[in-house]
Design a protein around this motif. Structure first.
Motif, PDB file in Angstrom:
ATOM      1  N   UNK A  72      20.630  20.844  82.140  1.00  0.00           N
ATOM      2  CA  UNK A  72      19.470  21.505  81.554  1.00  0.00           C
ATOM      3  C   UNK A  72      18.198  21.176  82.329  1.00  0.00           C
ATOM      4  N   UNK A  73      18.112  19.963  82.840  1.00  0.00           N
ATOM      5  CA  UNK A  73      16.954  19.571  83.642  1.00  0.00           C
ATOM      6  C   UNK A  73      16.885  20.382  84.930  1.00  0.00           C
ATOM      7  N   UNK A  74      18.033  20.568  85.559  1.00  0.00           N
ATOM      8  CA  UNK A  74      18.072  21.351  86.798  1.00  0.00           C
ATOM      9  C   UNK A  74      17.692  22.803  86.528  1.00  0.00           C
ATOM     10  N   UNK A  75      18.204  23.341  85.436  1.00  0.00           N
ATOM     11  CA  UNK A  75      17.886  24.723  85.086  1.00  0.00           C
ATOM     12  C   UNK A  75      16.400  24.870  84.765  1.00  0.00           C
ATOM     13  N   UNK A  76      15.862  23.908  84.020  1.00  0.00           N
ATOM     14  CA  UNK A  76      14.444  23.971  83.656  1.00  0.00           C
ATOM     15  C   UNK A  76      13.544  23.857  84.881  1.00  0.00           C
ATOM     16  N   UNK A  77      13.974  23.077  85.863  1.00  0.00           N
ATOM     17  CA  UNK A  77      13.167  22.901  87.080  1.00  0.00           C
ATOM     18  C   UNK A  77      13.044  24.189  87.886  1.00  0.00           C
ATOM     19  N   UNK A  78      13.973  25.101  87.664  1.00  0.00           N
ATOM     20  CA  UNK A  78      13.920  26.378  88.379  1.00  0.00           C
ATOM     21  C   UNK A  78      13.073  27.412  87.632  1.00  0.00           C
ATOM     22  N   UNK A  79      12.627  27.048  86.427  1.00  0.00           N
ATOM     23  CA  UNK A  79      11.807  27.969  85.645  1.00  0.00           C
ATOM     24  C   UNK A  79      10.373  27.491  85.586  1.00  0.00           C
TER      25      UNK A  79
END
Length: 444
Positions: A72-79
């Motif tokens: 989730x952290x990786x996904x959030x970093x792309x947003x």
């Protein structure tokens, strides 16, 4: 540019040369070198495994490196990672709605911060602005944060070195005295303490007191659940004088006690609930001040004079949602309650075996053991003091691969909420061997 990983010695030396550490003189600290962590274990650069028996600072509740939170952290970093605090964002909206669903009673509006101390600082502001009063009550056996106002709100000895500070803070005796010889009739203890507290309110002038801050379960100053009926009685007493109840659940919230929030054990809804640590399992910094509807409605019409650059940080809010989903969805709150029974069993076993083991307290996976120096039950170390044997005990834990905090005459037992029974007993096996050290100085 590529950089070779540091060894333990390189890591320690560089940190000592160029950084300052909390609550210590840099020249006297011996930092623990950590390269990675997974589940309930940490690892040095050389691969030594260390059982995390304190969830770092009672905060890594879901355990280290949980793959769902990391994803989730990786996904959030792309947003969307950051926008100014006056913006509305999806992570902010979703987290606030989720908290409104989970928090007790009508606590459904939140001011987001980056830490427990910031949450408490803003709770002080909110209480004063809402009531128009200035004084704040808190306990001597309490810790509420190291920022300016929170250092005065705090009752324990760390306050003293930061005095003089902000005015308006009044400290009171806690319901449990430091000396255990007060008796074990909890209903009597509650009645006597509430009578004393009402007298204190009378002396201070109830019309001058905005709020009383309490750790629902006192944390670093003893792991002290309140005596029977005390929190309910306190709620009624404060209501009688129009004083707000603020429950600090920075440590004891988010499943630590075997309930999502510790107030759920006592069927009480505070006016303000502060949180941090377990909100994101400390994967990123985030705190929150939750308020009841009457307070939220007040600030719809009146300015809340508080602000932070990182208020409602979009990235942190997204990570909090993932951490909450893991904590709740994987049954870690229930596991804390289940393993709390194992912790109680282990503490009782050690007390029966070791003469120096005085008492063990736990609620869920929020625990502490006290060490005594004689049959009279005197603590091995004085208040705000130490003893050479406690220093040796701390070193033994470190050498044997057990991470926890040894403070004065006690040590902490607060592992991540994902811990298994086998891992929990592994930790207590190390403690069992370590207590031989304090048994040697026991004055039978």
């Amino acid at each position: 540019m590529t950089t070779e990983p540091m060894t333990s010695d390189e890591m320690i030396q560089t940190c000592l040369e160029h950084t300052m550490f909390s609550w210590t003189a840099t020249g006297k600290v011996s930092p623990l070198p950590i390269a990675r962590a997974e589940g309930v274990y940490m690892y040095t650069p050389e691969g030594k495994r260390i059982l995390d028996f304190n969830s770092q600072l009672m905060c890594v509740n879901v355990g280290h490196g949980h793959p769902k939170v990391i994803a989730a952290m990786k996904q959030a970093a792309e947003g969307l990672t950051y926008v100014f605090p006056g913006a509305a964002t999806e992570p902010r909206a979703r987290l606030a709605k989720r908290l409104a669903e989970l928090c007790p009673g009508d606590i459904d509006t939140f001011f987001f911060t980056l830490s427990g101390a910031e949450s408490n600082e803003n709770a002080i502001k909110a209480a004063r602005l809402f009531t128009g009063r200035f004084k704040i009550l808190s306990s001597y056996r309490s810790y509420h944060g190291a920022t300016n106002a929170c250092m005065q709100l705090t009752g324990d000895p760390r306050r003293i070195h930061n005095e003089p500070g902000s005015p308006g803070f009044v400290h009171v005796m806690p319901p449990w005295p430091y000396d255990y010889s007060f008796g074990d009739d909890e209903e009597q203890i509650t009645a006597q303490h509430l009578r004393y507290l009402e007298e204190t309110i009378m002396y201070e002038g109830p019309e001058t007191i905005a709020a009383m801050f309490v750790e629902t379960v006192t944390g670093t100053n003893g792991i002290l659940p309140p005596p029977k009926g005390w929190l309910q009685g306190l709620r009624a007493l404060l209501d009688r004088y129009g004083i707000l109840m603020v429950c600090d659940e920075v440590m004891c919230g988010w499943g630590r006690t075997g309930k999502l929030f510790a107030v759920e054990h006592y069927d009480v809804v505070p006016d303000i609930l502060t949180m941090a640590k377990g909100l994101t399992s400390s994967y990123v910094p985030l705190g929150a001040m939750g308020v009841r509807r009457k307070i939220a409605e007040h600030f719809r019409e009146h300015v809340f004079w508080g602000g932070l650059t990182y208020n409602a940080h979009a990235y942190a809010c997204a990570v909090a949602l993932a951490a909450i989903d893991v904590l709740v969805g994987e049954g870690m709150v229930e596991n804390a309650a289940k393993q709390g029974a194992v912790m109680r069993e282990e503490m009782d076993r050690l007390i029966a075996k070791h003469p120096s083991a005085r008492e063990g307290r736990c609620i869920g996976l929020f625990g502490m053991m006290d060490v005594q120096k004689n049959a009279a039950g005197e603590s091995i170390a004085p208040y705000n003091g130490t003893h050479p044997a406690m220093g040796r005990l701390a070193q033994f834990f470190r050498d044997e691969g057990l991470f926890t905090f040894v403070r004065w005459g006690s040590f902490m037992c607060n592992p991540p909420l994902c811990i298994t029974e086998e891992q929990l007993r592994e930790g207590f096996a190390i403690i069992d061997r370590g207590l031989d050290i304090t048994d040697e100085v026991y004055e039978g």
